[in-house]
Enzyme design. Sequence first.
Site, PDB file in Angstrom:
ATOM      1  N   LYS A  97      20.117 -19.605  -8.562  1.00  0.00           N
ATOM      2  CA  LYS A  97      19.359 -18.375  -8.817  1.00  0.00           C
ATOM      3  C   LYS A  97      19.773 -17.317  -7.789  1.00  0.00           C
ATOM      4  O   LYS A  97      19.355 -17.351  -6.637  1.00  0.00           O
ATOM      5  CB  LYS A  97      17.865 -18.674  -8.707  1.00  0.00           C
ATOM      6  CG  LYS A  97      16.945 -17.798  -9.538  1.00  0.00           C
ATOM      7  CD  LYS A  97      16.989 -16.315  -9.253  1.00  0.00           C
ATOM      8  CE  LYS A  97      16.219 -15.909  -8.032  1.00  0.00           C
ATOM      9  NZ  LYS A  97      16.276 -14.430  -7.768  1.00  0.00           N
ATOM     10  N   GLU A 101      17.425 -21.972   4.986  1.00  0.00           N
ATOM     11  CA  GLU A 101      18.160 -21.185   5.981  1.00  0.00           C
ATOM     12  C   GLU A 101      17.492 -19.823   5.973  1.00  0.00           C
ATOM     13  O   GLU A 101      17.611 -19.087   5.001  1.00  0.00           O
ATOM     14  CB  GLU A 101      19.640 -21.143   5.584  1.00  0.00           C
ATOM     15  CG  GLU A 101      20.532 -20.860   6.745  1.00  0.00           C
ATOM     16  CD  GLU A 101      20.849 -19.401   6.796  1.00  0.00           C
ATOM     17  OE1 GLU A 101      20.140 -18.695   7.554  1.00  0.00           O
ATOM     18  OE2 GLU A 101      21.762 -18.968   6.088  1.00  0.00           O
ATOM     19  N   CYS A 129      21.602 -12.989   8.782  1.00  0.00           N
ATOM     20  CA  CYS A 129      20.513 -13.767   9.378  1.00  0.00           C
ATOM     21  C   CYS A 129      20.820 -14.051  10.840  1.00  0.00           C
ATOM     22  O   CYS A 129      19.917 -14.259  11.626  1.00  0.00           O
ATOM     23  CB  CYS A 129      20.293 -15.035   8.580  1.00  0.00           C
ATOM     24  SG  CYS A 129      21.810 -15.869   8.177  1.00  0.00           S
ATOM     25  N   GLU A 182      12.287  -9.438  12.378  1.00  0.00           N
ATOM     26  CA  GLU A 182      13.647  -9.309  11.840  1.00  0.00           C
ATOM     27  C   GLU A 182      13.756  -7.979  11.096  1.00  0.00           C
ATOM     28  O   GLU A 182      13.053  -7.746  10.111  1.00  0.00           O
ATOM     29  CB  GLU A 182      13.937 -10.473  10.887  1.00  0.00           C
ATOM     30  CG  GLU A 182      15.357 -10.446  10.358  1.00  0.00           C
ATOM     31  CD  GLU A 182      15.688 -11.678   9.516  1.00  0.00           C
ATOM     32  OE1 GLU A 182      14.908 -12.018   8.621  1.00  0.00           O
ATOM     33  OE2 GLU A 182      16.753 -12.274   9.759  1.00  0.00           O
TER      34      GLU A 182
HETATM   35  P1  NAP Z   1      13.693 -12.998  -0.246  1.00  0.00           P
HETATM   36  O1  NAP Z   1      12.542 -12.458  -0.999  1.00  0.00           O
HETATM   37  O2  NAP Z   1      13.466 -14.115   0.684  1.00  0.00           O
HETATM   38  O3  NAP Z   1      14.804 -13.380  -1.331  1.00  0.00           O
HETATM   39  C1  NAP Z   1      15.688 -14.458  -1.276  1.00  0.00           C
HETATM   40  C2  NAP Z   1      15.775 -15.137  -2.628  1.00  0.00           C
HETATM   41  O4  NAP Z   1      14.535 -15.746  -2.963  1.00  0.00           O
HETATM   42  C3  NAP Z   1      16.077 -14.195  -3.770  1.00  0.00           C
HETATM   43  O5  NAP Z   1      16.899 -14.856  -4.708  1.00  0.00           O
HETATM   44  C4  NAP Z   1      14.692 -13.964  -4.323  1.00  0.00           C
HETATM   45  O6  NAP Z   1      14.703 -13.494  -5.627  1.00  0.00           O
HETATM   46  C5  NAP Z   1      14.103 -15.309  -4.243  1.00  0.00           C
HETATM   47  N1  NAP Z   1      12.637 -15.340  -4.279  1.00  0.00           N
HETATM   48  C6  NAP Z   1      11.754 -14.332  -4.077  1.00  0.00           C
HETATM   49  N2  NAP Z   1      10.494 -14.790  -4.161  1.00  0.00           N
HETATM   50  C7  NAP Z   1      10.577 -16.111  -4.428  1.00  0.00           C
HETATM   51  C8  NAP Z   1       9.609 -17.146  -4.612  1.00  0.00           C
HETATM   52  N3  NAP Z   1       8.310 -16.916  -4.513  1.00  0.00           N
HETATM   53  N4  NAP Z   1      10.054 -18.393  -4.877  1.00  0.00           N
HETATM   54  C9  NAP Z   1      11.364 -18.656  -4.936  1.00  0.00           C
HETATM   55  N5  NAP Z   1      12.319 -17.724  -4.768  1.00  0.00           N
HETATM   56  C10 NAP Z   1      11.931 -16.458  -4.510  1.00  0.00           C
HETATM   57  O7  NAP Z   1      14.392 -11.867   0.549  1.00  0.00           O
HETATM   58  P2  NAP Z   1      14.280 -10.295   0.247  1.00  0.00           P
HETATM   59  O8  NAP Z   1      12.903  -9.919  -0.203  1.00  0.00           O
HETATM   60  O9  NAP Z   1      15.356  -9.945  -0.639  1.00  0.00           O
HETATM   61  O10 NAP Z   1      14.534  -9.719   1.700  1.00  0.00           O
HETATM   62  C11 NAP Z   1      13.421  -9.614   2.576  1.00  0.00           C
HETATM   63  C12 NAP Z   1      13.797  -9.950   3.985  1.00  0.00           C
HETATM   64  O11 NAP Z   1      14.279 -11.288   4.048  1.00  0.00           O
HETATM   65  C13 NAP Z   1      14.951  -9.143   4.539  1.00  0.00           C
HETATM   66  O12 NAP Z   1      14.542  -7.910   4.989  1.00  0.00           O
HETATM   67  C14 NAP Z   1      15.432 -10.037   5.635  1.00  0.00           C
HETATM   68  O13 NAP Z   1      14.637  -9.877   6.787  1.00  0.00           O
HETATM   69  C15 NAP Z   1      15.222 -11.421   5.066  1.00  0.00           C
HETATM   70  N6  NAP Z   1      16.475 -11.985   4.476  1.00  0.00           N
HETATM   71  C16 NAP Z   1      17.083 -12.998   5.136  1.00  0.00           C
HETATM   72  C17 NAP Z   1      18.265 -13.512   4.634  1.00  0.00           C
HETATM   73  C18 NAP Z   1      18.998 -14.617   5.324  1.00  0.00           C
HETATM   74  O14 NAP Z   1      20.194 -14.745   5.138  1.00  0.00           O
HETATM   75  N7  NAP Z   1      18.335 -15.477   6.075  1.00  0.00           N
HETATM   76  C19 NAP Z   1      18.829 -12.987   3.482  1.00  0.00           C
HETATM   77  C20 NAP Z   1      18.159 -11.968   2.810  1.00  0.00           C
HETATM   78  C21 NAP Z   1      16.978 -11.479   3.328  1.00  0.00           C
HETATM   79  P3  NAP Z   1      14.671 -11.906  -5.837  1.00  0.00           P
HETATM   80  O15 NAP Z   1      15.825 -11.335  -5.151  1.00  0.00           O
HETATM   81  O16 NAP Z   1      14.821 -11.806  -7.274  1.00  0.00           O
HETATM   82  O17 NAP Z   1      13.349 -11.454  -5.282  1.00  0.00           O
END
Ligand code: NAP
Length: 498
Positions: A195, A269, A303, A400
Amino acid sequence: MDAATAHGRLGAEARAFIARRHKLLIGGQWVDARSGKTFPVHDPANGQQIATVAEGGAEDIDAAVRAARKAFEDGPWPRMKPTERGKLVWKLAEVIERHAEELAQLESLDNGKPISDARAVDVPFSAELLRYMAGWCTKITGQQIPLSAPGEWHAYSIREPVGVVGQIIPWNFPFMMAAWKIAPALAAGCTIVLKPAEQTPLTAIRLGELIEEAGFPPGVVNVVTGDGTPGAALAAHPDVDKVAFTGSTEVGKLIVKAAAGNLKKVSLELGGKSPAVVFPDADLSVAIPGAATGIFFNMGQCCTAGSRLFVHERIFDKMMSGLADEAGKWRIGHGLEPETRIGPLVSQEQFDKVSGYLAAGKQAGAEVVTGGERHGNEGYFIKPTVLARTTPEMSVVKEEIFGPVVCAMPFNDDDLERIAREANNTAYGLAASIWTRDIGIAHKMARRIKAGSVWINVHNFNDVALPFGGYKQSGWGREMGYEAIELYTETKAVAAML
Ligand code: NAP
Ligand code: MG
């Protein structure tokens, strides 16, 4: 360069791809979402729509899990000879390399990242990782184990694929995250439902096509695009044996809760707030560009970004002016421009989040050494930013940001315990870097840092053979290296009374 000129740099393959109608890959078929819904994909440099993609829901996840289950229980994949499985994983690496330029263009367009980075890092690292994992296929072994129980025994362990795995990935390295996830799972003989993030689905869809081109059996890899809804359905699905997630710590915690239903295995991660500690003897001609790359690479959307910079007070001013000079060299522009080193952030949401932190930092008294504001007036560009006079209570230091923003803090101490305590003063523990010419200090600090990766005189360094993952709230488990194979296998103990 305006958007039209930038898009003019796309090759014929990339153009043909984005013009297609993008569906879900389920059981070897490309299908529309059961709901018929689609969602738009945007160019983050200008907000313009570039493609339309199927919006999968829980019922599509259910179909994909069924396909993956069928491929696992009845298909050839888990039963294939290790050499044959290895050849296919290796072949996927070759197919990726054949389409490397197209993939780099699509990645840059979709995510906004500099094409030079996509060409040099995202695509080749993904191919390299697949090759590395292909090599493990023939080396996943158990042990013969001597027993102390009375009588005569033959006992041994076997490593078996964990089964159907759900893999949920973020938008910061969309293609590379897909490769990180699928490579060890494929090597172990698992089947997959992938996904991608809603902001950046394009290269995962293209990967699905390339997996078909490489000749994988149907249902081994299924790709369901959509927002968090299919992600949540995948994490909760009772017939998924393991879920692997990369993304925010917040969603990571939701995944853990959702996984509790059938106690599926979980690897995570998550976020980070990684320290870079610069000692007074550091070679500044290395440390200045190194710390800059540590935070500005991928617009800080890493990250492992080196977002808390601890600098000995003797060299603090030099370091600050050096970083400001360095920031000025990072050309800002559309990701598809070859000279660009800073592209836009991925989305309006991310732009608002980072802008909010910049405002909060200034309000709390941080000094803006350079940057601190948006670039231009369209798209989601933020200038590379150095904040000084930051303190541990500030939100910019604690949380972060996931943008090109580093918080610099001086120290005037020689006590490594105290320096390490400051560096470790975070809920996260993903990575850290240490900058010094003294090997004693370097390795003593490496032991004192609570993080899954510690880098010496470099930041943001990864290698396919190095285990990667987090302490504390940065996650569970290690990806890459042999540890990644362990994440996708179960150990069975067999004891025979002879
Ligand atoms: P996120 O919500 O954690 O998204 C990561 C993945 O999880 C996406 O594929 C997302 O889908 C999916 N997802 C969202 N809600 C979910 C749920 N309840 N159950 C299962 N999967 C779910 O990250 P984001 O909102 O895009 O970014 C928010 C913050 O996360 C960033 O500002 C950053 O601080 C952090 N982040 C960290 C990393 C890392 O590499 N560790 C990467 C990205 C972001 P959708 O995209 O369709 O919502
Ligand atoms: Mg989200």
